[in-house]
Write a protein that holds these residues in place. Structure first.
Motif, PDB file in Angstrom:
ATOM      1  N   ARG A 223      67.501  36.635 -19.219  1.00 30.11           N
ATOM      2  CA  ARG A 223      67.092  37.604 -18.206  1.00 30.11           C
ATOM      3  C   ARG A 223      66.008  36.970 -17.353  1.00 30.11           C
ATOM      4  NH1 ARG A 223      66.212  41.604 -21.278  1.00 30.11           N
ATOM      5  NH2 ARG A 223      68.143  42.719 -20.873  1.00 30.11           N
ATOM      6  N   ASP A 224      66.121  37.162 -16.050  1.00 35.40           N
ATOM      7  CA  ASP A 224      65.159  36.559 -15.127  1.00 35.40           C
ATOM      8  C   ASP A 224      63.912  37.430 -15.027  1.00 35.40           C
ATOM      9  OD1 ASP A 224      63.915  35.029 -13.288  1.00 35.40           O
ATOM     10  OD2 ASP A 224      65.121  35.670 -11.587  1.00 35.40           O
ATOM     11  N   ILE A 225      62.801  36.900 -15.515  1.00 38.93           N
ATOM     12  CA  ILE A 225      61.516  37.581 -15.352  1.00 38.93           C
ATOM     13  C   ILE A 225      60.466  36.611 -14.823  1.00 38.93           C
ATOM     14  CG2 ILE A 225      61.949  39.301 -17.146  1.00 38.93           C
ATOM     15  CD1 ILE A 225      60.269  37.602 -19.047  1.00 38.93           C
ATOM     16  N   GLN A 226      60.909  35.390 -14.461  1.00 40.24           N
ATOM     17  CA  GLN A 226      59.972  34.366 -14.033  1.00 40.24           C
ATOM     18  C   GLN A 226      60.121  34.083 -12.540  1.00 40.24           C
ATOM     19  OE1 GLN A 226      57.648  33.061 -15.956  1.00 40.24           O
ATOM     20  NE2 GLN A 226      58.342  34.172 -17.761  1.00 40.24           N
ATOM     21  N   PRO A 227      59.017  33.902 -11.837  1.00 37.12           N
ATOM     22  CA  PRO A 227      59.099  33.494 -10.427  1.00 37.12           C
ATOM     23  C   PRO A 227      59.411  32.009 -10.331  1.00 37.12           C
ATOM     24  CG  PRO A 227      56.813  33.603 -11.100  1.00 37.12           C
ATOM     25  CD  PRO A 227      57.619  34.084 -12.283  1.00 37.12           C
ATOM     26  N   PRO A 228      59.745  31.533  -9.150  1.00 39.64           N
ATOM     27  CA  PRO A 228      59.975  30.091  -8.984  1.00 39.64           C
ATOM     28  C   PRO A 228      58.702  29.291  -9.256  1.00 39.64           C
ATOM     29  CG  PRO A 228      60.840  31.333  -7.110  1.00 39.64           C
ATOM     30  CD  PRO A 228      60.014  32.287  -7.914  1.00 39.64           C
ATOM     31  N   GLU A 229      58.895  28.064  -9.695  1.00 36.87           N
ATOM     32  CA  GLU A 229      57.784  27.131  -9.854  1.00 36.87           C
ATOM     33  C   GLU A 229      57.700  26.260  -8.603  1.00 36.87           C
ATOM     34  OE1 GLU A 229      57.998  24.811 -13.375  1.00 36.87           O
ATOM     35  OE2 GLU A 229      58.434  26.517 -14.687  1.00 36.87           O
ATOM     36  N   ILE A 230      56.501  26.192  -8.012  1.00 38.61           N
ATOM     37  CA  ILE A 230      56.287  25.384  -6.812  1.00 38.61           C
ATOM     38  C   ILE A 230      55.313  24.267  -7.166  1.00 38.61           C
ATOM     39  CG2 ILE A 230      55.664  25.423  -4.374  1.00 38.61           C
ATOM     40  CD1 ILE A 230      55.900  28.441  -4.416  1.00 38.61           C
TER      41      ILE A 230
END
Length: 502
Positions: free
Chosen positions: A263-270
């Motif tokens: 499940r997606d609960i993480q924002p993108p890593e920049i």
């Protein structure tokens, strides 16, 4: 959880068939209050040096002595087991597959047609589901209770080893939804196989459909598939079925492994912001780059910037090879560029690198010397007044100052370029260097130096002065008085002759 005496009545015990370990629960002996605690079963067993075990049975045990008026009451609420939805997603357990225990195993139709194989995507084992000899549908099944929330994805791996078609044949992954509905993912099939959607039973053909011999990843947005088919509701996946189907002389052999849900609960890593060139000049186009990754998909990356403290502007960055990039056109010298980055994934989770309060910063440079052009006298021996025609420019930071000096003595200084007139008659004859210095506002310089021999006619008075300067040591000697007298007479005679002439 508690005893009437405060002591644990049982001691640890082990035999050839079992081991008893007695532990006091958190809050032991405190009565008339609710207690809450969680136990990581793996960590607990590992701390006791117990390996390769699984949770098999849970009992709440209440024991009363036979004395009169003995009373005990235990209340239990909100009992939850947190584990992988498929419990053993990689089929690594070394236990036999048992149909009566959903915590440690998958239920299977037949050990002959459904078994473990060492041809695994990861780990040591995978599930091999085969159908042949007109055995129709063979499968392994796992009960689960997984809420279909937004952003729920499969991360399954599958490989069709054999797909020999002589009749009806297919491989599939099936989700049982709320006991009433079914979602089918068809991995491969015969052309004659028929799949018809209904209000409770839907079919999706997966990416790499009918591919054999290679591992493939079933990465599907289960939420979208379920909601598109049956509408948004309080849906649960209560069963997972991995199957192979074959009739007649068809043979279907499918291997499944790593049955995971994410499940997606993480924002993108920049990360890794770069500027090219690293110290941009006024003539450079400036490329800003960052790397942005997401466990699902990066939807958009935005570059925010402002110039010299004015209002913020934004540009959408494009993916180029391995990074997201945006290009700004050349900017004026000494322009302050403040900037930061924003990324959002396909589910709306976002992250920043830098901010409007704490942005990155660069200053546009000018390291190019001004252009200086001089029309100077060609002859190296000069006299009288000479003219130097001067022009110059600087398209970067602009002209800052213009100076001219002769042998280190300032002849001209100003903020603008001027033609230079040099009166050499004020100088002694000899060699002189005239230097022109043009500076821009960034401190860069253009310097040109010319060397001349000044040769102006010498007046007779200056000649006499030079004579005395040269011969004075001799004139002050014994014969000097006679020579001086003769010179004075000569000078007087010359003066009188001039007066008579007038």
């Amino acid at each position: 959880m508690g005893t009437n005496t405060g002591d644990l009545h049982y001691s640890n015990y082990s035999s050839s068939t079992y081991q008893l370990i007695v532990l006091g629960a958190p809050g032991y002996e405190l009565t008339n209050t609710w207690h809450h605690f969680s136990i990581d079963i793996f960590t607990l067993l590992d701390s006791l040096n117990l390996k390769n075990l699984c949770f098999y049975q849970l009992e709440y045990y209440l024991y009363l002595y036979s004395e009169s008026y003995t009373y005990a009451n235990l209340l239990v609420d909100d009992l939850q087991f947190i584990t992988y939805p498929a419990a053993d997603p990689g089929f690594e357990n070394c236990f036999d597959w048992l149909s009566n225990n959903g915590l440690i195993t998958w239920y299977s139709t037949s050990a002959e047609y459904t078994n473990r194989t060492e041809d695994a995507h990861s780990g040591f084992y995978a599930a091999n589901i085969s159908s042949y000899n007109n055995k129709y549908y063979q499968y392994c099944y796992r009960r689960t209770f997984l809420h279909v929330e937004h952003n729920l994805y499969t991360d399954f791996w599958w490989k069709i080893n054999k797909l020999i078609i002589d009749g009806n044949a297919y491989s599939s992954i099936k989700f049982i939804i709320n006991e009433t509905n079914i979602v089918n993912y068809i991995l491969g099939s015969a052309a004659s196989s028929s799949f018809v959607n209904t209000s409770t039973n839907v079919f999706y053909f997966v990416e790499n459909f009918n591919m054999t011999g290679n591992w493939n990843n079933l990465f599907r947005n289960v939420s979208n598939d379920v909601f598109d088919a049956f509408g948004e509701n309080n849906w649960y996946i209560i069963g997972i079925e991995l199957g192979s189907y074959a009739t007649g002389n068809s043979v279907v052999e499918t291997i499944y492994d790593d049955i995971q849900f994410v499940r997606d609960i993480q924002p993108p890593e920049i990360n890794n912001p770069t500027v090219s060139p690293s110290e941009p000049e006024y003539y450079d186009s400036i490329v800003f780059s960052i790397e942005a990754i997401d466990n699902f998909a990066v939807q958009e990356v935005i570059f925010y910037y402002r110039l010299n403290g004015l209002s913020w502007q934004e540009e959408s960055m494009t993916f180029q090879g391995t990074a997201y990039q945006v290009t700004l056109p050349p900017l004026d010298w000494n322009t302050e560029v403040e900037y930061y980055f924003f990324a959002v994934d396909s589910h709306g989770f976002s992250s920043f690198l830098g901010s409007d309060v704490n942005p990155y910063q660069i200053i546009i440079r000018d390291s190019v010397n001004p252009e200086l052009n001089i029309q100077a006298p060609v002859l190296t021996t000069i006299n009288g007044t000479v003219q130097f025609n001067v022009t110059g420019s600087d398209i970067g930071s602009g002209i800052g100052s213009f100076e001219v000096d002769v042998n280190g003595t300032l002849l001209y200084s100003g903020a603008t370029i001027e033609n230079v007139t040099w009166n050499t008659e004020q100088l002694e004859n000899g060699k002189y260097s005239i230097t022109f210095i043009l500076r821009d506002n960034a401190g860069n310089e253009a310097i040109q130096t010319y060397t001349y021999t000044v040769s102006n006619p010498v007046p007779w008075t200056k000649q006499v002065a030079n004579f005395f300067k040269q011969w004075w040591p001799y004139l002050t000697a014994g014969a000097g008085g006679l020579i001086i007298g003769i010179l004075i007479i000569v000078i007087v005679v010359k003066v009188r002759k001039k007066k008579c002439a007038t």
